[in-house]
Design an enzyme around this catalytic site. Structure first.
Site, PDB file in Angstrom:
ATOM      1  N   GLU A   1     -49.233   3.278  39.561  1.00 28.12           N
ATOM      2  CA  GLU A   1     -48.107   3.123  40.219  1.00 28.12           C
ATOM      3  C   GLU A   1     -46.855   3.348  39.676  1.00 28.12           C
ATOM      4  OE1 GLU A   1     -44.828   1.152  42.657  1.00 28.12           O
ATOM      5  OE2 GLU A   1     -45.936   0.396  40.702  1.00 28.12           O
ATOM      6  N   GLU A   2     -46.889   2.542  38.389  1.00 29.97           N
ATOM      7  CA  GLU A   2     -45.563   2.482  37.497  1.00 29.97           C
ATOM      8  C   GLU A   2     -44.962   3.899  36.907  1.00 29.97           C
ATOM      9  OE1 GLU A   2     -43.837  -0.064  37.637  1.00 29.97           O
ATOM     10  OE2 GLU A   2     -44.959  -1.892  37.719  1.00 29.97           O
TER      11      GLU A   2
ATOM     12  N   ASP B   1     -46.348  -5.146  47.338  1.00 28.90           N
ATOM     13  CA  ASP B   1     -45.773  -4.997  46.080  1.00 28.90           C
ATOM     14  C   ASP B   1     -44.371  -5.859  46.108  1.00 28.90           C
ATOM     15  OD1 ASP B   1     -44.875  -3.942  43.636  1.00 28.90           O
ATOM     16  OD2 ASP B   1     -45.168  -2.081  44.164  1.00 28.90           O
TER      17      ASP B   1
ATOM     18  N   HIS C   1     -39.142  -6.146  36.422  1.00 29.76           N
ATOM     19  CA  HIS C   1     -39.584  -5.428  35.296  1.00 29.76           C
ATOM     20  C   HIS C   1     -39.004  -6.074  34.183  1.00 29.76           C
ATOM     21  CE1 HIS C   1     -40.613  -1.254  36.850  1.00 29.76           C
ATOM     22  NE2 HIS C   1     -41.235  -1.885  37.454  1.00 29.76           N
TER      23      HIS C   1
END
Length: 344
Positions: free
Chosen positions: A220-221, A240, A321
């Site tokens: 996904e990243e 998410d 993040h």
């Protein structure tokens, strides 16, 4: 409504965090996940590129719920002459969010070495004033210093470390007053919610009113987590994080229903169904939009051409993040919304 087991969710989260899974480095995490699903007696299959699709059962109108288990991290770019490592980011990791973090370097021979992300020079007392003002940059003034007595590239290479090795940050998980603080709340906290939901469905012998897949993705990243789906999927819900910020409605103690991200609006009808499920069940929710730098694993599925309705939900999460934070009540609200939707 099914009962959210806080302890189970936290246990799953800690176990998932304990296994490094920087994007592309997925095999140990995939093995761990399959063992968890086997313990729950939930059948699953692996995707060739990395990923696991579990089948919860049920009949009619197939739904896929997805969360991802890959983490942002680093990769060895080259070995510096002084025995440090020049590194590049994997996914959206920025230098100012990982300075002085401890890391683990995974070689392709299976060895693991520890180290720290450092500025160069790395001591403020011997750094000229103009260098103190320079922003950290992976290309020029940030490196990984190994916890080894090495002072040359040759000595590092003798350890078995080489360009292309994977580097994972230490999660540094802390649980305080209901707040979960850690790297990789995105998205291992949401994966823990899904595992908690699956366990509750099994233990309470729930008969699902539609066929349900749960897809744990590992890319996904970097934008291609769910480009492979079961062909019969009609609806997809990504779980998410919902980043908090000055212009956001998202709250760490609530579940967000996403109206739009940086690529697409989410499906109006499916989003409305989730919203109504939250209202009917009394789930603490907000609607939110996430731009300009956010997407979920629904996006690559839509881009790949799958004919499905897509939506996304998630717990409000601060410091995305970086060293992230959410609250157990946000995870509870996420669980309760999924349960309420599956009951419809």
């Amino acid at each position: 409504m099914g009962r959210f087991d806080e302890k189970t969710c936290l246990d799953y989260f800690e176990k998932l965090l304990a296994v490094d899974s920087t994007t592309g480095f997925y095999e140990e995490s995939e093995n761990q996940l399959c063992a968890m699903l086997e313990e729950l007696e939930i059948p699953c299959r692996r995707i060739r590129k990395g990923g696991v699709i579990a089948e919860l059962g049920g009949e009619g109108s197939p739904l896929c719920i997805t969360a991802h288990l890959d983490d942002i991290g680093l990769m060895v770019r080259h070995l510096n002459a002084d025995g440090t490592l020049n590194v590049c980011p994997v996914g959206g990791l920025y230098p100012f969010y990982c300075m002085m973090e401890n890391v683990r370097v995974h070689t392709r021979e299976g060895k693991v070495y520890t180290g720290t992300v450092c500025r160069t020079p790395n001591s403020i007392h011997v750094t000229e004033e103009e260098l103190r003002q320079t922003a950290p940059d992976f290309r020029t003034n940030v490196c990984v210093v190994l916890d080894e007595n090495v002072k040359s590239a040759a000595e590092v290479r003798a350890l078995g470390i080489e360009t292309g090795d994977s580097i994972a940050l230490e999660p540094r998980f802390v649980y305080a007053n209901g707040y979960l603080k850690s790297h990789f709340v995105d998205d291992k906290a949401c994966a823990a919610v899904l595992l908690t939901l699956m366990k509750a469905i099994r233990e309470e012998r729930v008969t699902l009113r539609r066929k349900v897949y749960v897809y744990f993705a590992f890319y996904e990243e970097i934008g291609h987590g769910t480009t492979v789906l079961p062909e019969d999927v009609e609806d997809m819900i990504a779980v998410d994080i919902a980043p908090t910020g000055p212009d956001q409605n998202s709250d760490e103690r609530k579940v967000s229903i996403f109206a739009k991200d940086s690529r697409y609006p989410y499906h109006w009808g499916l989003t409305n169904e989730l919203r109504q499920a939250a209202i009917d069940a009394g789930v603490d929710y907000v609607m939110d939009i996430f731009t300009p730098h956010y997407g979920t694993d629904c996006d690559p599925s839509i881009a790949a051409g799958y004919d499905l309705r897509h939506a996304a939900i998630g717990p409000g999460t601060a410091n995305s993040h970086g060293y992230e934070r959410t609250h157990i009540e946000g995870l509870r609200a996420c669980f309760e919304l999924l349960w309420a939707y599956l009951e419809r």
